[in-house]
Design a protein around this motif. Structure first.
Motif, PDB file in Angstrom:
ATOM      1  N   ILE A  91       0.836  -1.197   0.000  1.00 27.32           N
ATOM      2  CA  ILE A  91       0.000   0.000   0.000  1.00 27.32           C
ATOM      3  C   ILE A  91       0.872   1.249   0.000  1.00 27.32           C
ATOM      4  O   ILE A  91       1.919   1.291   0.637  1.00 27.32           O
ATOM      5  N   TYR A  92       0.444   2.239  -0.749  1.00 23.67           N
ATOM      6  CA  TYR A  92       1.044   3.570  -0.697  1.00 23.67           C
ATOM      7  C   TYR A  92       0.226   4.423   0.270  1.00 23.67           C
ATOM      8  O   TYR A  92      -1.007   4.421   0.210  1.00 23.67           O
ATOM      9  N   ILE A  93       0.912   5.145   1.118  1.00 25.24           N
ATOM     10  CA  ILE A  93       0.295   6.198   1.917  1.00 25.24           C
ATOM     11  C   ILE A  93       0.821   7.495   1.318  1.00 25.24           C
ATOM     12  O   ILE A  93       2.018   7.624   1.047  1.00 25.24           O
ATOM     13  N   TYR A  94      -0.070   8.428   1.066  1.00 25.53           N
ATOM     14  CA  TYR A  94       0.349   9.637   0.375  1.00 25.53           C
ATOM     15  C   TYR A  94      -0.299  10.877   0.965  1.00 25.53           C
ATOM     16  O   TYR A  94      -1.325  10.816   1.630  1.00 25.53           O
ATOM     17  N   MET A  95       0.358  12.012   0.699  1.00 27.90           N
ATOM     18  CA  MET A  95      -0.160  13.308   1.126  1.00 27.90           C
ATOM     19  C   MET A  95      -0.235  14.210  -0.100  1.00 27.90           C
ATOM     20  O   MET A  95       0.717  14.303  -0.870  1.00 27.90           O
ATOM     21  N   MET A 114      -4.579  13.241   3.325  1.00 27.69           N
ATOM     22  CA  MET A 114      -3.880  11.968   3.450  1.00 27.69           C
ATOM     23  C   MET A 114      -4.738  10.883   2.831  1.00 27.69           C
ATOM     24  O   MET A 114      -5.951  10.848   3.039  1.00 27.69           O
ATOM     25  N   GLY A 115      -4.094   9.999   2.084  1.00 29.34           N
ATOM     26  CA  GLY A 115      -4.834   8.914   1.470  1.00 29.34           C
ATOM     27  C   GLY A 115      -3.988   7.671   1.336  1.00 29.34           C
ATOM     28  O   GLY A 115      -2.804   7.662   1.694  1.00 29.34           O
ATOM     29  N   SER A 116      -4.597   6.636   0.803  1.00 26.66           N
ATOM     30  CA  SER A 116      -3.896   5.379   0.601  1.00 26.66           C
ATOM     31  C   SER A 116      -4.354   4.758  -0.711  1.00 26.66           C
ATOM     32  O   SER A 116      -5.470   4.993  -1.174  1.00 26.66           O
ATOM     33  N   ALA A 117      -3.463   3.975  -1.295  1.00 30.32           N
ATOM     34  CA  ALA A 117      -3.777   3.280  -2.548  1.00 30.32           C
ATOM     35  C   ALA A 117      -2.992   1.978  -2.583  1.00 30.32           C
ATOM     36  O   ALA A 117      -1.783   1.976  -2.339  1.00 30.32           O
ATOM     37  N   THR A 118      -3.684   0.896  -2.858  1.00 25.67           N
ATOM     38  CA  THR A 118      -3.002  -0.381  -2.960  1.00 25.67           C
ATOM     39  C   THR A 118      -2.378  -0.524  -4.339  1.00 25.67           C
ATOM     40  O   THR A 118      -2.752   0.175  -5.277  1.00 25.67           O
ATOM     41  N   ASP A 169       5.048  -2.629   2.489  1.00 23.95           N
ATOM     42  CA  ASP A 169       4.760  -3.997   2.069  1.00 23.95           C
ATOM     43  C   ASP A 169       3.544  -4.550   2.793  1.00 23.95           C
ATOM     44  O   ASP A 169       2.761  -5.299   2.228  1.00 23.95           O
ATOM     45  N   ARG A 170       3.399  -4.165   4.062  1.00 23.25           N
ATOM     46  CA  ARG A 170       2.265  -4.642   4.864  1.00 23.25           C
ATOM     47  C   ARG A 170       1.205  -3.544   4.953  1.00 23.25           C
ATOM     48  O   ARG A 170       1.475  -2.441   5.422  1.00 23.25           O
ATOM     49  N   ILE A 171       0.016  -3.866   4.516  1.00 17.26           N
ATOM     50  CA  ILE A 171      -1.080  -2.895   4.502  1.00 17.26           C
ATOM     51  C   ILE A 171      -1.364  -2.367   5.902  1.00 17.26           C
ATOM     52  O   ILE A 171      -1.584  -1.168   6.085  1.00 17.26           O
ATOM     53  N   THR A 172      -1.317  -3.224   6.906  1.00 12.30           N
ATOM     54  CA  THR A 172      -1.602  -2.780   8.276  1.00 12.30           C
ATOM     55  C   THR A 172      -0.589  -1.741   8.751  1.00 12.30           C
ATOM     56  O   THR A 172      -0.963  -0.803   9.460  1.00 12.30           O
TER      57      THR A 172
END
Length: 101
Positions: free
Chosen positions: A3-7, A17-21, A56-59
């Motif tokens: 998962i990407y965490i992005y701003m 703030m968001g996330s994208a797999t 690498d780990r979504i959590t």
């Protein structure tokens, strides 16, 4: 799959703030700028990606996203600039108050 965490910096100067797999973040940024979904960024376009990190780990990624969402604007800006000294200073507890957690 990770998962990407992005701003994103929005046109009004606020941060989102968001996330994208997956392994490609650009399609998600394009969706924000196209207004594909109504939400926070819809009326604050255009948006610009200012920070991202792949997990690498979504959590692990979700935990970081939640943490950063609670930060002040100054702290987020220090992260964007990779200003670790200022980020550390902004992270200190104020006035010696005991931790509640």
């Amino acid at each position: 799959m990770g998962i990407y965490i992005y701003m994103l910096r929005c046109s009004d100067g606020s941060y989102y703030m968001g996330s994208a797999t997956g392994h490609d973040l650009q399609p998600r940024i394009d969706q924000h700028n196209a207004g594909s979904y109504e939400g926070y960024t819809f009326s604050r376009r255009p948006v610009v990606l200012v920070w991202s990190e792949y997990f690498d780990r979504i959590t692990d990624g979700i935990a970081v996203e939640r943490q950063i969402k609670g930060w002040s604007c100054a702290k987020k800006e220090a992260l964007v600039r990779s200003d670790w000294k200022n980020l550390s200073r902004l992270s200190r507890r104020r006035a010696g108050k005991p931790s509640t957690g």
